[in-house]
Design an enzyme around this catalytic site. Structure first.
Site, PDB file in Angstrom:
ATOM      1  N   GLU A  58      29.057 -51.289 -66.917  1.00 12.79           N
ATOM      2  CA  GLU A  58      27.864 -52.143 -67.047  1.00 12.79           C
ATOM      3  C   GLU A  58      26.808 -51.483 -67.929  1.00 12.79           C
ATOM      4  O   GLU A  58      25.601 -51.562 -67.666  1.00 12.79           O
ATOM      5  CB  GLU A  58      27.297 -52.460 -65.655  1.00 12.79           C
ATOM      6  CG  GLU A  58      28.331 -53.092 -64.742  1.00 12.79           C
ATOM      7  CD  GLU A  58      27.792 -53.518 -63.385  1.00 12.79           C
ATOM      8  OE1 GLU A  58      26.565 -53.577 -63.193  1.00 12.79           O
ATOM      9  OE2 GLU A  58      28.617 -53.813 -62.498  1.00 12.79           O
ATOM     10  N   GLU A 117      29.424 -51.107 -55.074  1.00 14.58           N
ATOM     11  CA  GLU A 117      28.215 -50.506 -54.490  1.00 14.58           C
ATOM     12  C   GLU A 117      28.279 -50.344 -52.974  1.00 14.58           C
ATOM     13  O   GLU A 117      27.389 -50.802 -52.256  1.00 14.58           O
ATOM     14  CB  GLU A 117      26.992 -51.345 -54.888  1.00 14.58           C
ATOM     15  CG  GLU A 117      26.809 -51.432 -56.386  1.00 14.58           C
ATOM     16  CD  GLU A 117      25.588 -52.265 -56.795  1.00 14.58           C
ATOM     17  OE1 GLU A 117      24.918 -52.828 -55.916  1.00 14.58           O
ATOM     18  OE2 GLU A 117      25.314 -52.327 -58.008  1.00 14.58           O
ATOM     19  N   ASP A 169      24.014 -50.476 -70.230  1.00 14.68           N
ATOM     20  CA  ASP A 169      22.872 -50.969 -71.007  1.00 14.68           C
ATOM     21  C   ASP A 169      21.799 -49.891 -70.958  1.00 14.68           C
ATOM     22  O   ASP A 169      21.826 -49.023 -70.082  1.00 14.68           O
ATOM     23  CB  ASP A 169      22.356 -52.351 -70.554  1.00 14.68           C
ATOM     24  CG  ASP A 169      22.045 -52.489 -69.087  1.00 14.68           C
ATOM     25  OD1 ASP A 169      21.859 -51.459 -68.410  1.00 14.68           O
ATOM     26  OD2 ASP A 169      21.977 -53.641 -68.595  1.00 14.68           O
ATOM     27  N   ASN A 198      33.709 -49.608 -57.894  1.00 15.64           N
ATOM     28  CA  ASN A 198      32.641 -49.677 -58.906  1.00 15.64           C
ATOM     29  C   ASN A 198      31.290 -49.365 -58.258  1.00 15.64           C
ATOM     30  O   ASN A 198      30.980 -49.875 -57.185  1.00 15.64           O
ATOM     31  CB  ASN A 198      32.611 -51.106 -59.473  1.00 15.64           C
ATOM     32  CG  ASN A 198      31.736 -51.250 -60.701  1.00 15.64           C
ATOM     33  OD1 ASN A 198      31.924 -50.527 -61.686  1.00 15.64           O
ATOM     34  ND2 ASN A 198      30.780 -52.173 -60.663  1.00 15.64           N
ATOM     35  N   HIS A 239      23.916 -48.285 -65.951  1.00 14.64           N
ATOM     36  CA  HIS A 239      22.642 -48.910 -66.330  1.00 14.64           C
ATOM     37  C   HIS A 239      21.647 -47.769 -66.547  1.00 14.64           C
ATOM     38  O   HIS A 239      21.285 -47.074 -65.601  1.00 14.64           O
ATOM     39  CB  HIS A 239      22.129 -49.832 -65.215  1.00 14.64           C
ATOM     40  CG  HIS A 239      22.979 -51.037 -64.999  1.00 14.64           C
ATOM     41  ND1 HIS A 239      23.021 -52.077 -65.905  1.00 14.64           N
ATOM     42  CD2 HIS A 239      23.826 -51.372 -63.996  1.00 14.64           C
ATOM     43  CE1 HIS A 239      23.855 -53.003 -65.458  1.00 14.64           C
ATOM     44  NE2 HIS A 239      24.361 -52.596 -64.311  1.00 14.64           N
TER      45      HIS A 239
HETATM   46  C1  XIL Z   1      23.630 -58.937 -61.845  1.00 20.94           C
HETATM   47  C2  XIL Z   1      23.677 -60.062 -62.869  1.00 20.94           C
HETATM   48  O1  XIL Z   1      23.504 -59.528 -64.147  1.00 20.94           O
HETATM   49  C3  XIL Z   1      22.639 -61.098 -62.569  1.00 20.94           C
HETATM   50  O2  XIL Z   1      22.870 -62.231 -63.383  1.00 20.94           O
HETATM   51  C4  XIL Z   1      22.689 -61.510 -61.105  1.00 20.94           C
HETATM   52  O3  XIL Z   1      21.610 -62.335 -60.840  1.00 20.94           O
HETATM   53  C5  XIL Z   1      22.657 -60.327 -60.191  1.00 20.94           C
HETATM   54  O4  XIL Z   1      23.696 -59.442 -60.533  1.00 20.94           O
HETATM   55  N1  XIL Z   1      25.272 -54.264 -60.602  1.00 20.94           N
HETATM   56  C6  XIL Z   1      26.337 -55.122 -60.589  1.00 20.94           C
HETATM   57  C7  XIL Z   1      26.222 -56.447 -61.223  1.00 20.94           C
HETATM   58  O5  XIL Z   1      27.423 -54.739 -60.146  1.00 20.94           O
HETATM   59  O6  XIL Z   1      27.012 -57.430 -60.608  1.00 20.94           O
HETATM   60  C8  XIL Z   1      24.790 -56.901 -61.291  1.00 20.94           C
HETATM   61  O7  XIL Z   1      24.744 -58.112 -62.046  1.00 20.94           O
HETATM   62  C9  XIL Z   1      23.919 -55.835 -61.899  1.00 20.94           C
HETATM   63  C10 XIL Z   1      23.953 -54.576 -61.068  1.00 20.94           C
END
Ligand code: XIL
Length: 362
Positions: A265, A152, A267, A200, A236
């Site tokens: 990631e 990010e 979901d 990423n 996401h």
């Molecule tokens: C999130 C985790 O799921 C949580 O447990 C933590 O508190 C914060 O981070 N993008 C990412 C991940 O790259 O590392 C993040 O994960 C969600 C968003």
């Protein structure tokens, strides 16, 4: 005679059903297809919850620690490295023949308080970060096959996001565009020459200003020999009508640069009632989204991994993030019963059309 025939046919149907059920896990479907299907994991649950561990090893061939490789876990103090939790994940993966994705070596967020409070000069920060990449990637050398080197680093509009590493105060490249990102990749390659190195990010899944910026950076890195092997698209999903065609086109343009794409990631968050339940219609819609996103990945030969951010709604970051107005985002419900989304993803892995030969990714 007729009875015997019916009995035999019944047995055949039962046998076929049973063997399909046995054969068709996500993991089997992915392995037959030659792709990885992974999930983010929380190490404490590997021991405390047998159904968690059982479902994980049965259904997935790749894992990524959800938090256990982040700075605040592996480096609780400036001079302390603690790999206990991450090592548990790596050991579980080794015991079950799964690959491990590492996440993440460099991120402007979720850093430990000591780091945020540190009043370091750019030169000190450079030493600190270089040492971190060396120690962490070095510790997992040969066991982590792919790293999210940077997470990010860009804003929604594609400009560089302010961060301790870039410009607050930065480790020496403030105002110099993607030069600091390049340096991170070079350090990571030196720390583990065999790991695949990924950039990423979120919000760059479809064709938009942010994915244009990622695309330009990756193209530039490839042209100049900066060591980058892949792009992680977080995926996401909060919008129940994502533009799948645009996601597919975006994946195709990255793989055409010769880098791999991993969906890292995935979901699909749904509106939920106070008891955590989503509507039947939304669960169906969610399944369709999982199906189509997997198909969008499989349409490009270079899209080699589909990973969800957790696998049971019992343990998902979405609820905590939304204060429980959104949830039910994953493949299994609170009781580890597969949801419609599970079947849809598995079918997509098993039946989506193959990528065309002209796709140049690997
Ligand atoms: C999130 C985790 O799921 C949580 O447990 C933590 O508190 C914060 O981070 N993008 C990412 C991940 O790259 O590392 C993040 O994960 C969600 C968003």
């Amino acid at each position: 005679m007729f009875c015997l025939f019916r009995w035999l046919a019944g047995c055949a149907v039962l046998w076929l059903g049973a063997s399909l059920a046995l054969a068709q896990t996500l993991r089997n479907a992915a392995e037959e297809r030659g792709v990885l299907v992974g999930t983010a994991v929380r190490p404490s649950l590997l021991l405390s919850e047998p159904r968690y561990a059982g479902t994980l090893s049965r259904e997935f061939n790749m894992v990524e620690p959800e938090d256990a490789m982040k700075w605040w876990v592996v480096r609780p103090a400036r001079d302390t490295f603690d790999f206990t939790q991450a090592d548990q994940v790596v050991a579980f993966a080794a015991a079950h023949g799964m690959k491990v994705r590492g996440h993440t070596l460099v991120w402007g967020r979720t850093n430990p308080a000591w780091l945020k409070d540190l009043k370091a000069t750019p030169a000190e920060l450079a030493r600190l970060l270089h040492e971190h990449i060396d120690r962490v990637a070095g510790h997992f050398r040969g066991r982590v096959f792919a790293w999210d080197v940077l997470n990010e680093a860009l804003d929604e509009n594609g400009s560089l996001r302010p961060s301790i590493w870039y410009d607050q105060p930065g480790f020496g490249y403030a105002g110099k565009g993607t030069a600091y990102i390049e340096q991170c990749f070079r350090w990571a390659r030196a720390a583990d020459p065999n790991a695949l190195l990924f950039y990423n990010d979120a919000e760059g899944e479809a064709m938009n200003a942010k994915s244009d910026a990622i695309y330009k950076m990756v193209r530039d890195f490839r042209q100049r020999g900066v060591p980058i092997d892949g792009v992680g698209l977080q995926m996401h999903i909060f919008d129940l009508h994502p533009d799948i065609g645009s996601i597919r086109q975006n994946i195709a343009r990255f793989t055409a640069l010769g880098v791999q794409v991993h969906l890292t990631e995935l979901d699909v968050a749904l509106p939920v009632a106070p008891d955590g339940r989503a509507s039947a219609a939304d669960l169906q819609r969610q399944a369709e989204i999982y199906r189509q996103i997997a198909a969008a990945c499989l349409a490009s030969r270079g899209c080699t991994a589909i990973q969800t951010w957790g696998f049971t709604d019992k343990w998902s970051w979405i609820g905590s993030k939304s204060e429980h107005t959104l949830g039910a985002a994953l493949l299994f419900d609170h009781n580890y019963t597969p949801k419609l989304a599970y079947g849809a993803l598995r079918d997509s892995l098993a039946t989506s059309p193959a990528a065309p030969r002209k796709d140049r990714g690997h």
